[in-house]
Design a protein around this motif. Structure first.
Motif, PDB file in Angstrom:
ATOM      1  N   ASN A 288       1.450   2.719   4.584  1.00 61.54           N
ATOM      2  CA  ASN A 288       1.435   2.784   3.129  1.00 61.54           C
ATOM      3  C   ASN A 288       0.193   3.471   2.578  1.00 61.54           C
ATOM      4  O   ASN A 288      -0.027   3.502   1.380  1.00 61.54           O
TER       5      ASN A 288
ATOM      6  N   ASN B  93       1.515   6.473  -5.583  1.00 60.81           N
ATOM      7  CA  ASN B  93       2.800   6.652  -4.900  1.00 60.81           C
ATOM      8  C   ASN B  93       4.003   6.477  -5.831  1.00 60.81           C
ATOM      9  O   ASN B  93       5.140   6.634  -5.397  1.00 60.81           O
TER      10      ASN B  93
ATOM     11  N   LEU C 114       5.511  -2.218  -3.241  1.00 55.77           N
ATOM     12  CA  LEU C 114       4.455  -1.785  -2.323  1.00 55.77           C
ATOM     13  C   LEU C 114       4.000  -2.945  -1.440  1.00 55.77           C
ATOM     14  O   LEU C 114       3.893  -2.802  -0.223  1.00 55.77           O
TER      15      LEU C 114
ATOM     16  N   SER D 252      -0.255   1.943  -5.644  1.00 54.50           N
ATOM     17  CA  SER D 252       1.100   1.891  -6.216  1.00 54.50           C
ATOM     18  C   SER D 252       1.274   2.959  -7.288  1.00 54.50           C
ATOM     19  O   SER D 252       2.325   3.582  -7.383  1.00 54.50           O
TER      20      SER D 252
END
Length: 115
Positions: A111, A92, A99, A89
């Motif tokens: 992801n 990104n 997330l 998390s």
């Protein structure tokens, strides 16, 4: 927070931010162990009523203010898995709850989260 639903951990963290209080500071004031506070804030465990009362007293808030907004199911997550999710998390630039919702919806591979 996109959902607007706050957990006990979110509410404790928000109250701590308002008071500029650290986790060791809250632990010292409340008499609740730091590990317990961390688990509550991470959503790993829900606080029992006596712990909640100690934390509320230390923060100078009503116990009701720390109760979660909505009953939520608790799913046990290994700490190393939670740590990986937090790292992904951060990398990104996505909130952890966003997330996790995305992973639940689209799957792990999209992801960038691999075990």
């Amino acid at each position: 927070m996109g959902t607007g639903i706050l957990s006990t951990g979110d509410k404790v963290l928000n109250a701590m931010k308002e008071m500029d209080m650290s986790i060791p500071g809250l632990a010292a004031l409340s008499g609740v162990r730091e590990n317990t506070l961390l688990d509550i804030m991470a959503g790993i465990r829900e606080a029992d009523i006596s712990t909640l009362c100690q934390v509320a007293d230390a923060l100078g808030v009503c116990v009701r203010e720390l109760c979660p907004d909505e009953e939520q199911y608790s799913v046990p997550v290994e700490k190393n898995t939670l740590a990986k999710l937090i790292v992904v998390s951060e990398i990104n630039g996505v909130e952890l709850d966003v997330l996790i919702a995305s992973i639940l919806e689209k799957g792990i591979e999209e992801n960038g989260f691999y075990d």
